[in-house]
Structure formats: C-alpha cells, structure tokens
Design a protein around this motif. Structure first.
Motif, mmCIF file in Angstrom:
data_model
loop_
_atom_site.group_PDB
_atom_site.id
_atom_site.type_symbol
_atom_site.label_atom_id
_atom_site.label_comp_id
_atom_site.label_asym_id
_atom_site.label_seq_id
_atom_site.Cartn_x
_atom_site.Cartn_y
_atom_site.Cartn_z
ATOM 1 N N PRO A 92 0.838 -1.204 0.000
ATOM 2 C CA PRO A 92 0.000 0.000 0.000
ATOM 3 C C PRO A 92 0.876 1.258 0.000
ATOM 4 O O PRO A 92 2.081 1.196 0.261
ATOM 5 N N THR A 93 0.282 2.384 -0.273
ATOM 6 C CA THR A 93 1.046 3.630 -0.387
ATOM 7 C C THR A 93 1.623 4.113 0.942
ATOM 8 O O THR A 93 2.509 4.957 0.951
ATOM 9 N N ASP A 94 1.114 3.583 2.056
ATOM 10 C CA ASP A 94 1.607 4.040 3.362
ATOM 11 C C ASP A 94 2.421 2.972 4.090
ATOM 12 O O ASP A 94 2.635 3.076 5.296
ATOM 13 N N VAL A 95 2.916 1.974 3.364
ATOM 14 C CA VAL A 95 3.609 0.866 4.027
ATOM 15 C C VAL A 95 4.847 1.349 4.784
ATOM 16 O O VAL A 95 5.168 0.843 5.858
ATOM 17 N N HIS A 96 5.536 2.349 4.256
ATOM 18 C CA HIS A 96 6.748 2.845 4.916
ATOM 19 C C HIS A 96 6.419 3.576 6.216
ATOM 20 O O HIS A 96 7.213 3.569 7.159
ATOM 21 N N LEU A 97 5.240 4.198 6.276
ATOM 22 C CA LEU A 97 4.844 4.894 7.498
ATOM 23 C C LEU A 97 4.591 3.902 8.630
ATOM 24 O O LEU A 97 4.964 4.138 9.777
ATOM 25 N N GLN A 98 3.981 2.785 8.291
ATOM 26 C CA GLN A 98 3.759 1.738 9.282
ATOM 27 C C GLN A 98 5.093 1.207 9.800
ATOM 28 O O GLN A 98 5.284 1.026 11.002
ATOM 29 N N THR A 101 6.764 3.580 12.218
ATOM 30 C CA THR A 101 6.160 3.510 13.549
ATOM 31 C C THR A 101 6.769 2.366 14.352
ATOM 32 O O THR A 101 7.126 2.527 15.528
ATOM 33 N N GLN A 167 4.875 6.403 -4.840
ATOM 34 C CA GLN A 167 4.915 7.235 -3.633
ATOM 35 C C GLN A 167 5.839 6.642 -2.579
ATOM 36 O O GLN A 167 6.546 7.363 -1.878
ATOM 37 N N VAL A 168 5.829 5.315 -2.469
ATOM 38 C CA VAL A 168 6.681 4.655 -1.482
ATOM 39 C C VAL A 168 8.155 4.790 -1.881
ATOM 40 O O VAL A 168 9.009 5.116 -1.059
ATOM 41 N N SER A 171 9.410 8.333 -1.333
ATOM 42 C CA SER A 171 9.530 8.621 0.105
ATOM 43 C C SER A 171 10.737 7.919 0.701
ATOM 44 O O SER A 171 11.471 8.497 1.513
#
Length: 359
Positions: A92-98, A101, A167-168, A171
């Motif tokens: 997903p586009t937010d995998v790096h944010l997870q 964390t 996006q990933v 980033s």
C-alpha cells in the motif's frame, strides 16, 4: 518484477517462467512468506538473526496497551535492529509509514528486553533458551560484545513486497537521504511447469551504489544541519545584542582581515586586496536592527552579518559560499567580534554597552 526474465532449465531445454502472485498460488503472508523468511532469513539479507514474529507487546506512556503487530524483528551482525515489514503482494502507499512507527517503537528496546523477546520466541519454536543464553546468543551474533545502546536506538527497516507504488519509492529515497535506512525488497513467485520458484531482489538502494549515492546525500544532509545550527546561533547572537543594547547604534565595524582568516583561507589574499582598493568595502555601521544590523559602507544597504560576508566573497571570487559565520568576520575597534560580544554577554563581559571604542 519489471525487467526480470526467468528461464526454468529442464531436460527438454529452457522454459520461460511466468510471474504469478503468491495470492494466486494460495500462499499467505503470515503462514507462508513470514515462515519462509524465519527459516531462511538470507532471503531478505545475509547475516540476520530473527528475534521474533508478530511482536505486539507495546505500551503507551500511560501504560495502556498499543495494538500493533510487528511482522518480524531481527538483529544484524553490526548489532543493529532490523524491522521487517511484509506484504504478500502489492504494497500500500503508506507501508513505509507503518514500518517507521515500528522502528520508533523498537528503538527503545534494551539488550535485556531483546533477550527476553528472543527467549520467548525460541521457546515458542521448540528451541527454549534462558534469558542468559539469549543474551549470549545476541552478543555472539553481533561480534561478542555487549550490544551498544546507541546503535540499538537506530534500527534499520526492510519492507518486503511484490510491487511498490511510486509514492513509497520516492519517500524511501528521501528518508535514506535523511539518514533513515530503509530497504525495499521485491519478492516474486514464478511458474514454469514444475514447482513454483520464489526470487528476491533489492529494489532500493541498488546494491553497490550506497557508497557513492546514498552516503554523499547523507553527508550533504549533515552539512546542511550543521549550517542550520550555525545560522541559528548567529541569528540568536544578533538578537541578543540588539535586545540588550550591547553595541551602540552608529558603532563602526570592520571586516576581520588580520591572519588567520576564520574561513575561506584560499580567498583570503584576494579579499584583503579587494578591500584595500576601496576601504568602504571592509566597513559597516551597526544600526541595531535584529534582522539586518549592518549597513555596508560600500553600497549603503543593510545586511545580516553572514549575508554580507557571503556577498563579499561572491563579489571577489564569483562563487557564493553555501555557509559562513558572519559573527566571526565583523569586529569592533576593540577587536571583539560580533560573536564574542554576544558570547561574553552571558556573564563575562563587563557591565555596560560596547561602543566602537576599546572596553
């Protein structure tokens, strides 16, 4: 996996393998991919010791449980923690944010915490270890010494997926430039008649390029941070002088030209010669403005001290420096520089203001 061509070699000759998803082959993320990596951690990276899976023992500052499950946590041979985030197919586009964390969470773990985690994981897998044995195993894996708390504070991240959205990737490139180490690993299943085959390929950083691509970027970031600190220090120095009236308005300041030059030593002689041709170039008046306190005699314009020295260097050499310490270049008749006046105001400077005369 773009750009990858796989041939299966058999008795009847090579056969082109077809890329398929793990989902299409009915493999799961947790029961299959995760277990493969635990059994063969070199699928992700050589030299990893897997410490646990599905780790969920977190708590907030007030002691309340935090519902987050870290897929895999490992230790590399340099003694750094490695957070491994798994996605069976497309990320997903937010995998790096997870993953970030989780990295923040594990950065608080101590060697003793890790020993307990490894002991529980080993027991779960039928290979029980005492916490003392777990400590020994951790240290042996990382070279025999006690794990360095400062190194444990800087975990690395590896994100595993079949494909990553743009996006990933963008980033992660930026995060690596900023000094946060994240690796993107592509895993792909292939079919060509017989049993399926799994391949893993590092998408970023490209192997072999870290030393001359990523590292220089981090060095540039470190230099930029140092420049920001120096700039902030100069700004505070000027503000302190203005607020406390430490230099009287109208005081004359001169460009510091006596050796040793504080910066730009290669251009020192050129700057001195240029100023000698017109003394106004090396003279400024203090106007007690918190943002632009120097009025340059050469053009009658107001400047911050650092901006003015950069302007002078640019006019002499043709190149504008990226950094400078203007507070060291401009001094009063007393010989004190702007920076020294500000520093000594913190308890060392005699009472009273500083004019253009010696104190």
């Amino acid at each position: 996996m773009a750009g990858t061509y796989v041939l299966a070699l058999g008795p009847s000759g090579p056969t082109r393998a077809k890329a398929v998803s793990l989902q299409a082959l009915q493999y799961t993320e947790r029961k299959d991919l995760q277990q493969w990596i635990i059994t063969y951690p070199e699928l992700v990276e050589e030299g990893l010791l897997v410490l646990t899976e599905e780790h969920d023992r977190w708590a907030s500052a007030d002691g309340a449980p935090v519902k987050d499950r870290l897929d895999l946590l490992a230790l590399d041979q340099a003694g750094r923690l490695v957070v491994i985030e798994l996605k069976r197919d497309d990320a997903p586009t937010d995998v790096h944010l997870q993953a970030l964390t989780y990295a923040a969470m594990v950065s608080r773990l101590t060697e003793q915490d890790l020993a307990g985690i490894l002991a529980r994981f080993s027991e779960k897998r039928g290979e029980p270890l005492t916490e003392e044995e777990a400590v020994r195993r951790l240290r042996e894996h990382a070279g025999g010494e006690e794990l360095d708390p400062q190194i444990l504070r800087q975990p690395r991240i590896i994100v595993v997926a079949r494909r990553f959205p743009p996006q990933v990737l963008s980033s992660v490139v930026w995060l690596n430039e900023m000094g946060i180490e994240i690796k993107l690993l592509q895993v792909q299943a292939w079919l060509a008649g017989g049993s399926p085959v799994l391949t893993s390929t590092t998408l970023y950083p490209v192997p072999g390029t870290e030393d001359f691509v990523v590292q220089p970027m981090r060095e540039d970031k470190a230099k930029a941070a140092a420049r920001a600190v120096e700039s902030g220090r100069n700004t505070r120095a000027v503000r302190r002088i203005v607020e406390r009236g430490l230099i009287e308005p109208g005081a004359v300041l001169h460009l510091r030209l006596e050796p040793p030059a504080p910066e730009f030593s290669a251009a020192f002689e050129e700057i001195a010669k240029w100023v000698g041709q017109d003394p106004r170039r090396g003279r400024a008046t203090w106007v007690a403005d918190a943002f632009r306190p120097l009025k340059w005699a050469y053009d009658e314009q107001q400047y911050p001290p650092t901006t003015l020295i950069k302007t002078i260097v640019e006019q002499v050499t043709g190149d504008r420096p990226a950094s400078a310490n203007g507070a060291k270049w401009w001094c009063l008749e007393s010989g004190l520089t702007i920076g020294q006046v500000a520093d000594q105001s913190e308890g060392e400077l005699p009472a009273g203001t500083v004019s253009g005369e010696p104190v």
